[in-house]
Scaffold this active site. Sequence first.
Site, PDB file in Angstrom:
ATOM      1  N   LYS A 287     -27.893  25.150  57.569  1.00 19.54           N
ATOM      2  CA  LYS A 287     -27.194  26.542  56.845  1.00 19.54           C
ATOM      3  C   LYS A 287     -25.631  26.596  57.141  1.00 19.54           C
ATOM      4  CE  LYS A 287     -31.633  28.549  58.448  1.00 19.54           C
ATOM      5  NZ  LYS A 287     -32.227  29.765  58.698  1.00 19.54           N
TER       6      LYS A 287
ATOM      7  N   ASN B  38     -40.133  42.797  65.262  1.00 19.42           N
ATOM      8  CA  ASN B  38     -39.992  42.219  66.068  1.00 19.42           C
ATOM      9  C   ASN B  38     -39.388  42.918  67.095  1.00 19.42           C
ATOM     10  OD1 ASN B  38     -37.189  41.878  66.205  1.00 19.42           O
ATOM     11  ND2 ASN B  38     -37.531  40.843  64.174  1.00 19.42           N
TER      12      ASN B  38
ATOM     13  N   PHE C 162     -27.250  32.698  64.979  1.00 21.15           N
ATOM     14  CA  PHE C 162     -28.191  32.628  66.263  1.00 21.15           C
ATOM     15  C   PHE C 162     -29.393  31.913  66.053  1.00 21.15           C
ATOM     16  CE2 PHE C 162     -26.815  35.654  69.853  1.00 21.15           C
ATOM     17  CZ  PHE C 162     -25.525  35.954  68.994  1.00 21.15           C
TER      18      PHE C 162
ATOM     19  N   LYS D 259     -30.595  24.080  62.611  1.00 21.09           N
ATOM     20  CA  LYS D 259     -30.386  25.333  61.756  1.00 21.09           C
ATOM     21  C   LYS D 259     -28.934  25.192  61.406  1.00 21.09           C
ATOM     22  CE  LYS D 259     -33.940  28.335  63.199  1.00 21.09           C
ATOM     23  NZ  LYS D 259     -34.390  29.222  64.295  1.00 21.09           N
TER      24      LYS D 259
HETATM   25  O1  PMT Z   1     -31.124  42.362  69.768  1.00 18.00           O
HETATM   26  P1  PMT Z   1     -31.652  42.183  71.360  1.00 18.00           P
HETATM   27  O2  PMT Z   1     -32.782  42.506  71.964  1.00 18.00           O
HETATM   28  O3  PMT Z   1     -30.299  42.200  71.971  1.00 18.00           O
HETATM   29  O4  PMT Z   1     -32.149  40.485  71.186  1.00 18.00           O
HETATM   30  C1  PMT Z   1     -30.978  39.622  70.967  1.00 18.00           C
HETATM   31  C2  PMT Z   1     -31.598  38.515  69.945  1.00 18.00           C
HETATM   32  C3  PMT Z   1     -32.649  37.751  70.641  1.00 18.00           C
HETATM   33  C4  PMT Z   1     -32.296  39.164  68.644  1.00 18.00           C
HETATM   34  C5  PMT Z   1     -30.517  37.573  69.523  1.00 18.00           C
HETATM   35  O5  PMT Z   1     -30.135  36.914  70.603  1.00 18.00           O
HETATM   36  C6  PMT Z   1     -30.838  36.463  68.331  1.00 18.00           C
HETATM   37  O6  PMT Z   1     -31.348  35.496  68.973  1.00 18.00           O
HETATM   38  N1  PMT Z   1     -30.686  36.744  67.092  1.00 18.00           N
HETATM   39  C7  PMT Z   1     -31.121  35.952  66.063  1.00 18.00           C
HETATM   40  C8  PMT Z   1     -32.832  35.930  66.150  1.00 18.00           C
HETATM   41  C9  PMT Z   1     -33.334  35.168  64.874  1.00 18.00           C
HETATM   42  O7  PMT Z   1     -33.708  35.649  63.893  1.00 18.00           O
HETATM   43  O8  PMT Z   1     -33.274  33.803  65.086  1.00 18.00           O
HETATM   44  P2  PMT Z   1     -33.936  32.815  64.062  1.00 18.00           P
HETATM   45  O9  PMT Z   1     -33.805  31.237  64.677  1.00 18.00           O
HETATM   46  O10 PMT Z   1     -35.078  33.082  63.531  1.00 18.00           O
HETATM   47  O11 PMT Z   1     -32.656  32.821  62.619  1.00 18.00           O
HETATM   48  C10 PMT Z   1     -31.469  31.867  62.742  1.00 18.00           C
HETATM   49  C11 PMT Z   1     -30.500  32.620  62.023  1.00 18.00           C
HETATM   50  O12 PMT Z   1     -30.595  32.931  60.767  1.00 18.00           O
HETATM   51  C12 PMT Z   1     -29.902  34.140  62.684  1.00 18.00           C
HETATM   52  O13 PMT Z   1     -28.708  34.169  62.888  1.00 18.00           O
HETATM   53  C13 PMT Z   1     -30.623  35.141  61.907  1.00 18.00           C
HETATM   54  O14 PMT Z   1     -29.877  36.091  61.912  1.00 18.00           O
HETATM   55  C14 PMT Z   1     -30.812  34.324  60.507  1.00 18.00           C
HETATM   56  N2  PMT Z   1     -31.514  34.743  59.516  1.00 18.00           N
HETATM   57  C15 PMT Z   1     -32.961  34.280  59.709  1.00 18.00           C
HETATM   58  C16 PMT Z   1     -33.899  34.667  58.917  1.00 18.00           C
HETATM   59  C17 PMT Z   1     -33.597  35.342  57.488  1.00 18.00           C
HETATM   60  N3  PMT Z   1     -34.518  35.652  56.648  1.00 18.00           N
HETATM   61  N4  PMT Z   1     -32.109  35.446  57.314  1.00 18.00           N
HETATM   62  C18 PMT Z   1     -31.169  35.120  58.140  1.00 18.00           C
HETATM   63  O15 PMT Z   1     -29.926  35.392  58.055  1.00 18.00           O
END
Ligand code: PMT
Length: 400
Positions: free
Chosen positions: A339, A208, A321, A335
């Site tokens: 979680k 990504n 996030f 979320k």
């Molecule tokens: O790196 P940059 O270019 O500065 O961009 C920053 C960002 C947009 C990546 C950051 O601000 C951000 O939003 N990160 C989380 C992105 C994400 O994966 O969001 P999500 O909604 O898909 O996941 C929710 C949370 O679960 C996140 O904290 C993620 O780290 C966590 N996760 C997700 C999937 C997974 N298999 N395991 C996880 O722990």
Amino acid sequence: MLRDSNIVLGITGGIAAYKIPELVRMMTKEGAKVKVVMTDNARQFVTPVTLQTVSENPVYIDTFQMTSRSEIDHIALAVWADIMVIAPATANVIGKIASGIADDLLTTVVTAVKSPVLLCPAMNTNMYTNPVVESNLQKLASLGYHVMKAASGSLACKTEGPGRLPPLEDILEEVETIFTKKDLQGVRILVTAGPTQEALDPVRFITNHSSGKMGYAIAVMARRRGGDVTLVSGPTSMVPPQGVRVVPIESALQMHQAVMENLDKADVVVKAAAVSDYRPARFSPSKIKKEKDALCVDLKKNPDIIAEIGKGKGNKIVVGFAMETDDLIENAKKKMTEKCMDLIVANDLSEPGSGFKHDTNIVTLIDRSGAMERLPMMGKGDVADAILDRVSALLQKMTV
Ligand code: PMT
């Protein structure tokens, strides 16, 4: 942090003095006001005119310089300084400061200054490792002076070893750290940052757009605030932050393993990484050939790392996030609850200046009580500070 701060920059007579105009430029770019004090010997390596030009301030050299100023220079400079940085600091000036000798303008200002003093040693390796110099540096550190370690490498005198001026970025980072409140002193913080790469074959992967900027900003700010920071980082072009333990990973499975290995040692977990939810079900050990018109790839779910942390979180503070294109707040709240996070940082990809790659972000902070705060567009460093303010408040709540 440096904006509007007053820095007195002392330069002594070492070859590394030629690098200091660039340091002045870096400091003023961050908004600091810089006044330079040079020893007579420093003038052999860099000219006052250069320093006056880059600092846009007069350069101070002679205690008895006749000027139209009515104040006594060394006292006025000492009072003006929010910090005094001496770079390069030679063995000679280190010895003088450690002995309380004030026989020129620079050493007189150091003796009079009440603000923090940062010493950035640079000299020949044999001088740097001389027990007298070592003991002077130890003495100054024990008296509350901030002393940086000299860097190692090849020196102007054609020797290899410790004695190089610390990198200018590290000096600037140290100044920022000295200015920062230490409300996270000793708190063990595990941060994830960047993307994951899920390999299809030795050539291709699914990933990504995460640059790592958001997660790295959190790691940097947490360290400045006194945190003991471990950063599990996907592949990025970011420079490893000074004083942070970096664990590089590529895939979500590797991130899962690295996080689990470091989880016991963490008081706080901040998951800013953009983790791939799926990976190719099969990895092809050889390059997939372009044979058919269409190619189907089976995907398998990756472990949800933050959900696993949330399940057994105990007293840990867990910050996640949410990155969404639709129904940001609703999805983020869901979320957070599912979680078991304490705080979720919701960023909306559809807003300009928010999310991937930008130096800025626009986030809404939501906590378990349902309290919600939408922050304006801010630099990722300031967003990181706002998140850490919340973490600090949660930690304080836990101790009362
Ligand atoms: O790196 P940059 O270019 O500065 O961009 C920053 C960002 C947009 C990546 C950051 O601000 C951000 O939003 N990160 C989380 C992105 C994400 O994966 O969001 P999500 O909604 O898909 O996941 C929710 C949370 O679960 C996140 O904290 C993620 O780290 C966590 N996760 C997700 C999937 C997974 N298999 N395991 C996880 O722990």
